[in-house]
Structures are given as C-alpha cells and as structure tokens.
Design an enzyme around this catalytic site. Sequence first.
Site, PDB file in Angstrom:
ATOM      1  N   ASN A   1      -2.666 -51.669  18.407  1.00  0.00           N
ATOM      2  CA  ASN A   1      -3.170 -50.368  18.845  1.00  0.00           C
ATOM      3  C   ASN A   1      -4.694 -50.426  18.768  1.00  0.00           C
ATOM      4  O   ASN A   1      -5.261 -50.392  17.678  1.00  0.00           O
ATOM      5  CB  ASN A   1      -2.604 -49.281  17.915  1.00  0.00           C
TER       6      ASN A   1
ATOM      7  N   LYS B   1      -6.820 -48.284  19.700  1.00  0.00           N
ATOM      8  CA  LYS B   1      -7.431 -46.964  19.473  1.00  0.00           C
ATOM      9  C   LYS B   1      -8.623 -46.762  20.428  1.00  0.00           C
ATOM     10  O   LYS B   1      -8.601 -47.290  21.533  1.00  0.00           O
ATOM     11  CB  LYS B   1      -7.813 -46.811  17.997  1.00  0.00           C
TER      12      LYS B   1
ATOM     13  N   HIS C   1       1.189 -40.716  16.761  1.00  0.00           N
ATOM     14  CA  HIS C   1       0.313 -41.397  15.803  1.00  0.00           C
ATOM     15  C   HIS C   1      -0.339 -40.358  14.873  1.00  0.00           C
ATOM     16  O   HIS C   1      -0.680 -39.262  15.310  1.00  0.00           O
ATOM     17  CB  HIS C   1      -0.767 -42.190  16.548  1.00  0.00           C
TER      18      HIS C   1
ATOM     19  N   GLU D   1      -3.209 -40.064  13.831  1.00  0.00           N
ATOM     20  CA  GLU D   1      -4.514 -39.577  14.296  1.00  0.00           C
ATOM     21  C   GLU D   1      -4.346 -38.490  15.362  1.00  0.00           C
ATOM     22  O   GLU D   1      -5.130 -37.546  15.434  1.00  0.00           O
ATOM     23  CB  GLU D   1      -5.347 -40.760  14.826  1.00  0.00           C
TER      24      GLU D   1
ATOM     25  N   GLU E   1       3.968 -45.416   9.414  1.00  0.00           N
ATOM     26  CA  GLU E   1       2.561 -45.669   9.108  1.00  0.00           C
ATOM     27  C   GLU E   1       2.095 -44.662   8.065  1.00  0.00           C
ATOM     28  O   GLU E   1       1.684 -43.545   8.419  1.00  0.00           O
ATOM     29  CB  GLU E   1       1.705 -45.520  10.372  1.00  0.00           C
TER      30      GLU E   1
ATOM     31  N   GLY F   1      -6.339 -47.954   8.161  1.00  0.00           N
ATOM     32  CA  GLY F   1      -7.780 -48.191   8.227  1.00  0.00           C
ATOM     33  C   GLY F   1      -8.467 -48.149   6.875  1.00  0.00           C
ATOM     34  O   GLY F   1      -9.695 -48.104   6.805  1.00  0.00           O
TER      35      GLY F   1
ATOM     36  N   SER G   1      -3.128 -51.181   7.672  1.00  0.00           N
ATOM     37  CA  SER G   1      -3.865 -52.293   7.061  1.00  0.00           C
ATOM     38  C   SER G   1      -3.075 -53.592   7.001  1.00  0.00           C
ATOM     39  O   SER G   1      -3.166 -54.334   6.022  1.00  0.00           O
ATOM     40  CB  SER G   1      -4.377 -51.896   5.671  1.00  0.00           C
TER      41      SER G   1
HETATM   42  P1  13P Z   1      -5.017 -50.307  10.720  1.00  0.00           P
HETATM   43  O1  13P Z   1      -4.234 -51.581  10.937  1.00  0.00           O
HETATM   44  O2  13P Z   1      -6.447 -50.404  11.169  1.00  0.00           O
HETATM   45  O3  13P Z   1      -4.856 -49.794   9.328  1.00  0.00           O
HETATM   46  O4  13P Z   1      -4.372 -49.188  11.684  1.00  0.00           O
HETATM   47  C1  13P Z   1      -2.994 -49.025  11.693  1.00  0.00           C
HETATM   48  C2  13P Z   1      -2.627 -48.112  12.797  1.00  0.00           C
HETATM   49  O5  13P Z   1      -2.955 -46.941  12.767  1.00  0.00           O
HETATM   50  C3  13P Z   1      -1.911 -48.676  13.946  1.00  0.00           C
HETATM   51  O6  13P Z   1      -1.449 -47.670  14.780  1.00  0.00           O
END
Ligand code: 13P
Length: 249
Positions: free
Chosen positions: A9, A11, A94, A96, A166, A172, A212
Amino acid sequence: MRKKIVAGNWKMNNDLTQTEALLNDLRKQRKTSFAEVMVAPTFTNLWHAYEALRKADIEVIAQNMHFAENGAYTGEISASMLKTVGVNTVILGHSERRAYFYETEEMLAKKVDTALAHKMRVIFCFGEELKDRKSENHFNIVESQIKGSLFHLKAEDWKSIVLAYEPVWAIGTGETASPEQAQEMHAFIRKTIASAYGEEIAQNVSILYGGSVKPDNAAEIFSKPDVDGGLIGGASLKAGDFFAIVNAI
Ligand code: 13P
C-alpha cells in the site's frame, strides 16, 4: 485453499517520476513467488502502473473508492472508473480512511457492496487502537468492525473478500504486533467468521497482517498458521525490501 498474498500500500507517496522508478525496480527484481503480489499506487498512477506491470505478474490495486456508481461526488472515484484502468481489487476500510476521512462501518458496507457488484475483490482493513488494546477491548472492536461492514454478505460473496488486520498502533510506528498477538487475533477473526458462515468459509478466507512489517520480521509473522500474508506500507516503497517480504512467505 486460501491464498497467500503480499500487497504493498503505497498510500499518498510517489509522484509519476518516483512511481516510474519504483515500477522499473519491481519489474527488474520480480521473481516467481509463492504469494500473489499486489501494489496499490495512488489513483493518478494506476493506469501507468497497470501498463508497466501487466507482464510482471503483479496486480495493480486501488487504495479506496466511492460507493456510488457516478454523480455529484467531487473528488471521488467510482468502481467502474477503476475497472477501466485495469483495477480489479480495492482496499477498503483502511484505518487512515476511518480516522482522517470519517469512514463509518455503514459507509464501508456500501462500498463493499458496490465493489462486489462490479465483481471486484476487496481487501477489507480493520484493527484496534492502542487504547482498545490497553483496555483489553481489542477483540470486541475487531468483531464489531467485521460484523458492521461484512456480516450482511451472502456466503458466496466471501470468495471475493480478503481481510487485513492492521492494529492502528502498529501502523507506521515501527512497533509491530508480536507474531503471537497476530496469530491470536487472526484465529479469533476466523472463529468469528466460522460462527456466522461456517468453518469452510472461515478456512478459505485469506487474513493478512499489516503494521510495520519489514524484511527482518516478516518471516516470523508469516510463519503463524492463521496469517496468510501481509499488507505492507513503508517497506513496500523500496522494491528490494518489498520482495524480501514477499519471499519471506
Ligand atoms: P506500515 O507498514 O508503514 O506500518 O503501514 C501498514 C499499512 O497501513 C498498510 O496498509
């Protein structure tokens, strides 16, 4: 049998020039893998990525879409728009999107329905926040997120659903769930699905872990029996790291 999947992803990262460089690296470094491999560039680069990766056995997927077919929804993207640029899989829910764009369980249920009506596959994301885990409410939160957006589906719809657990506190942050925490939650998710749809559907749904995941921790997380792959953020922005994770399956 359920599939092993590793999806990147990206983003809101990578303009066209950066995307071209990453697509080039992905093409060069791609080797046959046990897992299905997918990447989710930003909307403006989907068609470009689709063209670049069509012969590389890497599926190009979208990070989001709207539930309406078309109309006065300024700034939004519909399922048929995605399909005409070669996208057949969409990430929905997601954390976010939930946190910054106020996506609710009801809204996500509508998005899931629209995606399925367009014969798209859905990677449905969910996960608890740190406060939920600290108060030992994480199982309840995850159960209500899944039930609220997916339990109206028919049994046959589950063929098009991939789940992605997640935990928000692991996204992140560099802090990943331990392989045991991931396994415990994934087993709980499978049990929750089995209770409504039966054991066969629960056993056949792929459940990815995200948060992560890096080249040095992927193998241990993926070794757990209910973890069927990963949804990778930061580490998917470098082809070498991404493929190291893909190869960890
Ligand atoms: P990270 O791998 O940067 O922690 O992000 C995970 C994520 O949100 C994938 O959709």
